[in-house]
Design a protein around this motif. Structure first.
Motif, PDB file in Angstrom:
ATOM      1  N   ASN A  86       8.008  20.046   5.135  1.00  0.00           N
ATOM      2  CA  ASN A  86       8.342  19.059   6.164  1.00  0.00           C
ATOM      3  C   ASN A  86       8.018  17.668   5.637  1.00  0.00           C
ATOM      4  O   ASN A  86       6.896  17.162   5.779  1.00  0.00           O
ATOM      5  N   LEU A  87       8.996  17.031   5.007  1.00  0.00           N
ATOM      6  CA  LEU A  87       8.777  15.739   4.377  1.00  0.00           C
ATOM      7  C   LEU A  87       8.508  14.645   5.400  1.00  0.00           C
ATOM      8  O   LEU A  87       7.686  13.744   5.165  1.00  0.00           O
ATOM      9  N   GLY A  88       9.194  14.701   6.561  1.00  0.00           N
ATOM     10  CA  GLY A  88       8.974  13.699   7.589  1.00  0.00           C
ATOM     11  C   GLY A  88       7.546  13.714   8.102  1.00  0.00           C
ATOM     12  O   GLY A  88       6.927  12.659   8.298  1.00  0.00           O
ATOM     13  N   LYS A  89       7.016  14.905   8.309  1.00  0.00           N
ATOM     14  CA  LYS A  89       5.629  15.049   8.765  1.00  0.00           C
ATOM     15  C   LYS A  89       4.677  14.502   7.710  1.00  0.00           C
ATOM     16  O   LYS A  89       3.691  13.835   8.030  1.00  0.00           O
ATOM     17  N   GLY A  90       4.974  14.775   6.425  1.00  0.00           N
ATOM     18  CA  GLY A  90       4.116  14.279   5.350  1.00  0.00           C
ATOM     19  C   GLY A  90       4.086  12.763   5.301  1.00  0.00           C
ATOM     20  O   GLY A  90       3.028  12.152   5.112  1.00  0.00           O
ATOM     21  N   CYS A  91       5.257  12.131   5.482  1.00  0.00           N
ATOM     22  CA  CYS A  91       5.303  10.666   5.487  1.00  0.00           C
ATOM     23  C   CYS A  91       4.516  10.099   6.667  1.00  0.00           C
ATOM     24  O   CYS A  91       3.813   9.083   6.535  1.00  0.00           O
ATOM     25  N   ALA A  92       4.638  10.739   7.843  1.00  0.00           N
ATOM     26  CA  ALA A  92       3.901  10.276   9.019  1.00  0.00           C
ATOM     27  C   ALA A  92       2.400  10.360   8.793  1.00  0.00           C
ATOM     28  O   ALA A  92       1.637   9.459   9.174  1.00  0.00           O
ATOM     29  N   GLU A  93       1.960  11.448   8.157  1.00  0.00           N
ATOM     30  CA  GLU A  93       0.537  11.601   7.855  1.00  0.00           C
ATOM     31  C   GLU A  93       0.063  10.530   6.880  1.00  0.00           C
ATOM     32  O   GLU A  93      -1.061  10.022   6.986  1.00  0.00           O
ATOM     33  N   ALA A  94       0.928  10.169   5.929  1.00  0.00           N
ATOM     34  CA  ALA A  94       0.566   9.139   4.952  1.00  0.00           C
ATOM     35  C   ALA A  94       0.354   7.798   5.648  1.00  0.00           C
ATOM     36  O   ALA A  94      -0.638   7.098   5.401  1.00  0.00           O
ATOM     37  N   VAL A 101       0.861  -1.186   0.000  1.00  0.00           N
ATOM     38  CA  VAL A 101       0.000   0.000   0.000  1.00  0.00           C
ATOM     39  C   VAL A 101       0.896   1.234   0.000  1.00  0.00           C
ATOM     40  O   VAL A 101       1.815   1.344   0.821  1.00  0.00           O
ATOM     41  N   ILE A 102       0.637   2.146  -0.926  1.00  0.00           N
ATOM     42  CA  ILE A 102       1.445   3.367  -1.033  1.00  0.00           C
ATOM     43  C   ILE A 102       0.519   4.575  -0.929  1.00  0.00           C
ATOM     44  O   ILE A 102      -0.459   4.690  -1.681  1.00  0.00           O
ATOM     45  N   GLU A 103       0.817   5.459   0.008  1.00  0.00           N
ATOM     46  CA  GLU A 103       0.055   6.700   0.163  1.00  0.00           C
ATOM     47  C   GLU A 103       0.986   7.883  -0.070  1.00  0.00           C
ATOM     48  O   GLU A 103       2.093   7.934   0.493  1.00  0.00           O
ATOM     49  N   LEU A 104       0.568   8.815  -0.921  1.00  0.00           N
ATOM     50  CA  LEU A 104       1.383   9.985  -1.253  1.00  0.00           C
ATOM     51  C   LEU A 104       0.829  11.221  -0.565  1.00  0.00           C
ATOM     52  O   LEU A 104      -0.388  11.415  -0.483  1.00  0.00           O
ATOM     53  N   GLY A 162       4.749   5.297   3.100  1.00  0.00           N
ATOM     54  CA  GLY A 162       4.319   6.692   3.057  1.00  0.00           C
ATOM     55  C   GLY A 162       5.340   7.494   2.283  1.00  0.00           C
ATOM     56  O   GLY A 162       6.550   7.383   2.543  1.00  0.00           O
ATOM     57  N   MET A 163       4.884   8.273   1.306  1.00  0.00           N
ATOM     58  CA  MET A 163       5.779   9.091   0.493  1.00  0.00           C
ATOM     59  C   MET A 163       5.353  10.548   0.593  1.00  0.00           C
ATOM     60  O   MET A 163       4.156  10.862   0.542  1.00  0.00           O
ATOM     61  N   ALA A 164       6.323  11.420   0.719  1.00  0.00           N
ATOM     62  CA  ALA A 164       6.046  12.854   0.754  1.00  0.00           C
ATOM     63  C   ALA A 164       6.911  13.550  -0.287  1.00  0.00           C
ATOM     64  O   ALA A 164       8.082  13.200  -0.484  1.00  0.00           O
TER      65      ALA A 164
END
Length: 573
Positions: free
Chosen positions: A526-534, A516-519, A559-561
């Motif tokens: 803030n890429l780290g925050k984006g990955c955590a949200e994914a 499963v991949i969420e973008l 999770g990808m940001a």
């Protein structure tokens, strides 16, 4: 009875006889006569009404015209002008848009047909007592088809090169009046020849044809020529000191081609679709001709046609669909990293500063990427937002339609270039079931820097995760999905219903590994925050649980940001 929309109508008299809606451009006639040169060249992009305008001129000036065609139109109020010019001149009118061929011989045959068919309109010259026997023979050479059943004109090359000049002589002598010469889409044969490999021969042919008709023609009253590009370096117009050129950057004839805001609003009100004006403006306005904002008429008519069938019709890419858009593709193919960055600025709604040359040759197109900027402006893919100096301009993409075209071409370009290296793609795909986060992140970073992405300002944040032509992830999502789809043995779904929502990308491999991949788009960087949200979304909407119900033995969550050309990938198992 409500008037019909003039979809594809290029003959002026049809607007009256066929009950078509007409946007009144007849005051172009008055402006032309007030700013007249002996030879007048107008350059405008395709689908902006050049051919219709030329036919309007023919209908107005030609001897024997039906003056009622102009009843109620703006030019009819210029009574002195109409009295002096309407129906007073012999007119030769040709369009070169059909002069094409796989080789030079075929193109010459097409040109003979265009000239021969126009000459056939004047068969009264065969009986004219104003012409000598020799002049009758000259006319016969123009219309002779020999024994052909297919009306293939047999004029020799020498006759063809002097054909327009000879026809001018014969008409002028018959009527006792000098001739008006109209040549529409003069540069199309050169464009076709450039694409097909017989460019030099066509340049010589057009140069000699025009030289005879325009430079050494005592029977010429004046000429009007239209095209997309001004091609003077090729010496097409050698020695024409009487050439009067009007390009899209000139401050007059601004609204003669294309529709103004008021004209579009009036058209929509006539058909009861005035609520569509904002969408029409966003998608089809934005061209700047001499400082005036202009809509593409073809788009306006086509979208209005769609709205009449369905008030909620979505706008479409009508203008772009009328050609292969080879110019944009050629441009993107030649782009280096600096040019790619400039393309990103344009797609994001920004402007770039460029020196524009309006006197290019087709041969110049591939010699420098800078020349292609000028051609994109002249052909309607870019527009001027500010004049810096006589040759320097701020350029931008005019509207949503062209922006969509650029993004589509960018996606196709990336798909072609990225898939060219199959071993690299295989390595990228293999990293997902293995959980090699570093390799996935490093390779995505390389792809982003090697391709064209979209800047942060392109769309609102709430649209940036939508797989939509106007959204930023149309490139990010499309890039990741396109690379993964090279694995034909994987079941890959995009925006698929899973668990309690719709996952961005879900993969099932033959060895029962589910991925499963969420973008996410990191609007604040803030890429780290984006990955955590994914990853949080994957858990919260139970994407993995839904995938587990498909009897996967192992499930990997990514999770990808993304932000600009930067990215980060995290994994949870």
């Amino acid at each position: 009875m409500i008037k019909k929309l003039p979809v594809g109508v290029e003959f002026f008299e049809k607007f009256s006889s066929g009950n078509y809606y007409y946007v009144d451009k007849t005051m172009f006639i008055a402006e032309l006569l007030q700013n007249l040169g002996e030879v007048n060249l107008f350059t405008r992009p395709r689908r902006f009404g050049k051919t219709l305008t030329m036919d309007m001129l023919k209908c107005f000036f030609e001897i024997g015209t039906d003056g009622k065609l102009f009843d109620g139109l703006k030019i009819s109020q210029e009574t002195d002008l109409c009295k002096e010019y309407m129906g007073r001149f012999p007119v030769i009118s040709i369009t070169l848009k059909s002069v094409d061929g796989r080789d030079f011989k075929e193109a010459c045959s097409a040109l003979r047909s265009v000239i021969g068919m126009e000459a056939m309109r004047f068969q009264f010259l065969l009986e004219s007592d104003k012409l000598s026997e020799k002049e009758h023979e000259m006319y016969l050479q123009l219309i002779d088809v020999g024994n052909s059943q297919d009306a293939v004109f047999t004029m020799t090359d020498a006759v063809m090169l002097t054909s327009l000049k000879v026809l001018s002589l014969l008409l002028s002598k018959h009527y006792g009046k000098k001739v008006i010469l109209l040549i529409d889409e003069y540069d199309v044969p050169l464009d076709k020849a450039f694409q097909s490999g017989y460019y030099d021969e066509m340049v010589t042919l057009i140069r000699n044809l025009f030289g005879n008709a325009l430079k050494t023609n005592p029977d010429l009253e004046f000429a009007v020529i239209t095209g997309c590009l001004r091609i003077s370096k090729e010496s097409i117009f050698t020695g024409l000191n009487n050439l009067n050129v009007m390009t899209i950057t000139d401050e007059y004839f601004n609204d003669s081609f294309g529709f103004t805001e008021d004209e579009v609003r009036e058209l929509l009100e006539y058909y009861g679709r005035e609520e569509a004006i904002d969408t029409m403006r966003d998608w089809y306005d934005g061209y700047r001709f001499g400082g005036v904002s202009i809509y593409c008429p073809w788009d306006v008519i086509k979208y209005t046609q769609a709205l009449r069938r369905n008030r909620k019709a979505f706008p479409d890419n009508y203008w772009a669909n009328t050609s292969g858009n080879d110019m944009v593709r050629r441009f993107i193919d030649k782009a280096d990293q600096t040019t790619r960055d400039e393309i990103e600025q344009l797609i994001a709604g920004g402007s770039i500063r460029k020196t524009v040359s309006q006197e290019l040759t087709y041969r110049d197109l591939d010699s420098s990427i800078e020349n292609l900027w000028s051609v994109l402006l002249m052909t309607g893919y870019l527009t001027v937002t500010e004049n810096i100096s006589a040759k320097e301009y701020m350029l931008s993409i005019p509207n949503a339609e062209i922006n969509d075209l650029f993004i589509t071409q960018v996606k196709e370009w990336f798909k072609a270039t990225s898939r060219a290296d199959l071993s690299r793609i295989e390595k990228f795909c293999a990293a997902f079931p293995c959980g090699d986060v570093k390799l996935i992140g490093d390779m995505l970073h390389d792809y982003l820097w090697g391709s064209i992405s979209v800047r942060d300002t392109a769309v609102r944040k709430d649209m940036k995760e939508n797989f939509h032509p106007e959204g930023v992830p149309a490139v990010y999502h499309g890039m990741v999905l396109g690379l993964l789809q090279s694995r034909s043995d994987w079941l890959i779904r995009s925006n698929a219903e899973l668990g309690n929502g719709y996952s961005d990308i879900v993969i099932c491999t033959p060895d029962r590994i589910g991925i499963v991949i969420e973008l996410k788009y990191a609007d604040d960087g803030n890429l780290g925050k984006g990955c955590a949200e994914a990853l949080k979304q994957i858990e919260g909407r139970k994407y993995a649980v839904g995938l587990g119900q498909r009897r996967m033995d192992k499930i990997i969550k990514y999770g990808m940001a993304f932000c600009g050309k930067e990215c980060m990938v995290v994994m949870a198992e």
